[in-house]
Enzyme design. Structure first.
Site, PDB file in Angstrom:
ATOM      1  N   SER A  25      -7.086 -12.419   4.220  1.00 17.29           N
ATOM      2  CA  SER A  25      -6.544 -11.093   3.982  1.00 17.29           C
ATOM      3  C   SER A  25      -7.640 -10.068   4.206  1.00 17.29           C
ATOM      4  O   SER A  25      -8.774 -10.275   3.817  1.00 17.29           O
ATOM      5  CB  SER A  25      -6.044 -11.024   2.534  1.00 17.29           C
ATOM      6  OG  SER A  25      -5.710  -9.714   2.186  1.00 17.29           O
ATOM      7  N   LYS A  82       0.863  -1.176   0.000  1.00 22.87           N
ATOM      8  CA  LYS A  82       0.000   0.000   0.000  1.00 22.87           C
ATOM      9  C   LYS A  82       0.906   1.235   0.000  1.00 22.87           C
ATOM     10  O   LYS A  82       2.041   1.122   0.417  1.00 22.87           O
ATOM     11  CB  LYS A  82      -0.886   0.019   1.260  1.00 22.87           C
ATOM     12  CG  LYS A  82      -1.662  -1.268   1.519  1.00 22.87           C
ATOM     13  CD  LYS A  82      -2.896  -1.337   0.672  1.00 22.87           C
ATOM     14  CE  LYS A  82      -3.662  -2.636   0.971  1.00 22.87           C
ATOM     15  NZ  LYS A  82      -4.791  -2.847   0.084  1.00 22.87           N
ATOM     16  N   ASP A 110      -1.570  -5.151  -5.398  1.00 23.00           N
ATOM     17  CA  ASP A 110      -2.995  -5.008  -5.153  1.00 23.00           C
ATOM     18  C   ASP A 110      -3.756  -5.460  -6.393  1.00 23.00           C
ATOM     19  O   ASP A 110      -3.222  -5.428  -7.497  1.00 23.00           O
ATOM     20  CB  ASP A 110      -3.332  -3.554  -4.821  1.00 23.00           C
ATOM     21  CG  ASP A 110      -4.590  -3.507  -3.989  1.00 23.00           C
ATOM     22  OD1 ASP A 110      -5.676  -3.525  -4.596  1.00 23.00           O
ATOM     23  OD2 ASP A 110      -4.510  -3.502  -2.753  1.00 23.00           O
ATOM     24  N   HIS A 130      -6.842 -13.578  -6.944  1.00 25.20           N
ATOM     25  CA  HIS A 130      -7.622 -12.629  -6.154  1.00 25.20           C
ATOM     26  C   HIS A 130      -9.065 -12.666  -6.637  1.00 25.20           C
ATOM     27  O   HIS A 130      -9.320 -12.874  -7.813  1.00 25.20           O
ATOM     28  CB  HIS A 130      -7.052 -11.217  -6.296  1.00 25.20           C
ATOM     29  CG  HIS A 130      -7.641 -10.270  -5.293  1.00 25.20           C
ATOM     30  ND1 HIS A 130      -8.879  -9.699  -5.463  1.00 25.20           N
ATOM     31  CD2 HIS A 130      -7.184  -9.830  -4.102  1.00 25.20           C
ATOM     32  CE1 HIS A 130      -9.149  -8.934  -4.407  1.00 25.20           C
ATOM     33  NE2 HIS A 130      -8.144  -8.997  -3.572  1.00 25.20           N
TER      34      HIS A 130
END
Length: 466
Positions: free
Chosen positions: A370, A166, A194, A285
Site C-alpha cells: 500500500s 481518502k 485510514d 497497520h
C-alpha cells in the site's frame, strides 16, 4: 575463590563466549553494533548481552544467589560488516527462562530495552531474531491464517484488492460510507479506515461503523461477492478498543483493524485473541514503524517487528510495496514477506535473514502492499507478491477521473488481466505494460486510469540496502 569480590570487571570475561553451542530453545539475536571509539568489539558485544539479560554495571552481592550460567545472555559470535569500518554484527543467545510465555511485550522489554541507551555504544540496531519453537508455541498468533481467510471470503487464486478511503480526515460518517460503497461496488474486496481515523469529533466511531456496514451489505447484494471494510478499532484504552470490536461483531462485518505499534503489543494481542474467539479477521497497520526501523545503524529492523506481529497476532500487515512511494528494497522486502507467510524460512543473508526460522503451526499473515501504487504497477506487484497478498490502491482508486467506482473497476480489471496473463505463462516483468494496454482496450475505466497515471515514478534510492 570463596566470597564476594566487589568492583567493576570487563563484561567480556563473563559474557563473551565464542565457543558457546546455541541451544534449540535459545532466543537468538543479531545486533548491528557501532561502539564508541576505543571500545573493542568483544567488549561491546558482551555489553549488549549483559545489559539486555541478567547483568548490571558492577558485580552485586545477589549474583551469588543465582546461577549466572543458567540465566545470562551470551555474545557467541562477532562478524564484521562489509564496507563499514566502525560496525559489526554481534550474535547474542538468550536462555528461554528469561522470558514470560506468550508476551511480546516482555520479550522486547528485555532484548531492546535499556541496552539501546547504553553509553559504550554509539548506535545499536536489532537486525533479526530467531524465535525458538518452544517459545513460538506459547503464542496464539494470527486469528485465522491465509487459507481460512480465503475460505471465509470465497476468493481464490489471486491477490485481494483494497483501498484506503481518502480524504482520510474530515468526511462525515454518511459520506464516508458512500465512498466505501462506491469502491466495493466497483470490484474491490476491501476498503480501509485510514490509520488515524479513530473516533474524532467530525466522525464518531459508532456512526462510521454503522454506515460502513450498510455500504458493505449493499455492495454484497449487488455484486454477489463477499466484501469487507477494515473498521479501525484502535482506541485510547484497551477496554474501548474491545468495545469497538464487539460492536463490529454485532454488525456482522468480517474484519476489524488495529494500529499495532501505536496501540502497543499488549493491546494488539488482546484484540487478536478476541478476533479468533469471535470469527473476525484482523488487519494490522504499522503506523510509527519508520521511527523505529528507518535508520540503518540504530533501532529495530522491520523484519523483527513483522515477526513480533505474527506472534502477537494479525491476519494482514502492511509491508511496503517495492514500487510505490514508501521505503522498501525488493530482496529485503521479500525476505520479511516470506517470514510473514511461510511456515519455514531458511537463513539467507542476501535477503537480510540472519537465522533459519521455524514457525511450526503458527498461522501466516497476508502482506499488504500500500502506498503510491496505481494500475501501471499491477504487473510488478502481482509478480513480486504473488497470490497471497493484499494490494491497496488509495489514491490509485479514488483519484480516477470518473470517480471511485470506475477507479475500482480499473484496478480490478488490471488485476484480473495480470493474473490471467501469468497463468498463461507470460512474463509479467517484461510484458507488464503491454498486458495493461491490451486490457485497457476493452475497459474504458482502465483506459482512463492508464491515461492519468502514465508516467508516475517515485525515484529515490531506498535507504534500507544490505
Amino acid at each position: 575463590s570463596v566470597g564476594f569480590k566487589a568492583g567493576v570487571k570487563d563484561y567480556k570475561l563473563t559474557y563473551y563466549t565464542p565457543d558457546y553451542e546455541t541451544k534449540d530453545t535459545d532466543i537468538l539475536a543479531a545486533f548491528r553494533v557501532t561502539p564508541q571509539p576505543g571500545v573493542p568489539p568483544e567488549e561491546a558485544g558482551a555489553a549488549v548481552a549483559v545489559e539486555s539479560s541478567t547483568g548490571t554495571w558492577t558485580t552485586v552481592w545477589t549474583d551469588g544467589l543465582t546461577s549466572l550460567d543458567r540465566y545470562k545472555g551470551r555474545c557467541y559470535h562477532i562478524e564484521p560488516v562489509a564496507g563499514e569500518e566502525t560496525q559489526f554484527i554481534a550474535y547474542v543467545a538468550y536462555p528461554l527462562d528469561l522470558f514470560e510465555e506468550g508476551s511480546v511485550x516482555n520479550m522486547f522489554t528485555s532484548i531492546v530495552g535499556n541496552v539501546f541507551g547504553f553509553k559504550a555504544l554509539r548506535a545499536l540496531r536489532l537486525e533479526d531474531l530467531r524465535i525458538p519453537v518452544a517459545y513460538v508455541k506459547t503464542f496464539q498468533g494470527p486469528p485465522h491464517a491465509i487459507q481460512v481467510e480465503r475460505d471465509k471470503l470465497n476468493k481464490y487464486g489471486r491477490p485481494l484488492l483494497g483501498c484506503t478511503i481518502k480524504p482520510k480526515l474530515g468526511l462525515s460518517a454518511k459520506n464516508y460510507g458512500r465512498a466505501v460503497y462506491e469502491c466495493l461496488r466497483g470490484g474491490l474486496d476491501f476498503t480501509k479506515d485510514d490509520e488515524n481515523v479513530n473516533s474524532q469529533p467530525f466522525m464518531r466511531w459508532r456512526d462510521r461503523f454503522l454506515f460502513c456496514a450498510e455500504a458493505i451489505y449493499k455492495a454484497q447484494a449487488e455484486t454477489g461477492e463477499i466484501k469487507g471494510h477494515y473498521l479501525n478499532a484502535t482506541a485510547g484504552t484497551c477496554e474501548e478498543m474491545i468495545k469497538r470490536a464487539v460492536f463490529a461483531r454485532e454488525l456482522g462485518v468480517p474484519i476489524v483493524m488495529h494500529d499495532y505499534l501505536t496501540g502497543g503489543f499488549t493491546a494488539n494481542t488482546s484484540l487478536a485473541h478476541y478476533c479468533r474467539d469471535n470469527g473476525l479477521l484482523l488487519h494490522i497497520h504499522r503506523a510509527m514503524h519508520a521511527v523505529i526501523d528507518r535508520q540503518k545503524n540504530h533501532g529495530i529492523h522491520f523484519r523483527v517487528l513483522a515477526k513480533a506481529l505474527r506472534m502477537s497476532g494479525g491476519d494482514h500487515i502492511h509491508s511496503g510495496t517495492v514500487v510505490g512511494k514508501l521505503e522498501g528494497e525488493r530482496e529485503i522486502t521479500l525476505g520479511f514477506v516470506d517470514l510473514l507467510r511461510d511456515d519455514f524460512i531458511e537463513k539467507d543473508r542476501s535477503r537480510g535473514i540472519y537465522f533459519t526460522q521455524d514457525w511450526v503451526s503458527l498461522p501466516g499473515v497476508l502482506p499488504v502492499a500500500s502506498g503510491g501504487i496505481h494500475v501501471w504497477h499491477m504487473p510488478a506487484l502481482t509478480e513480486i507478491f504473488g497470490d497471497d497478498s493484499v494490494l491497496q490502491f488509495g489514491g490509485g482508486t479514488l483519484g480516477h477521473p470518473w470517480x471511485k467506482a470506475p477507479g475500482a473497476v480499473a484496478x480490478r480489471v488490471a488485476l484480473e488481466a495480470c493474473v490471467q496473463a501469468r497463468n498463461e505463462g507470460r512474463d509479467l516483468a517484461r510484458e507488464g505494460n503491454e498486458i495493461i494496454r491490451e486490457a485497457s482496450k476493452w475497459s474504458p475505466e482502465l483506459a482512463a486510469a492508464c491515461e492519468v497515471w502514465k508516467e508516475i515514478k517515485f525515484e529515490f534510492e531506498a535507504m534500507d540496502t544490505l
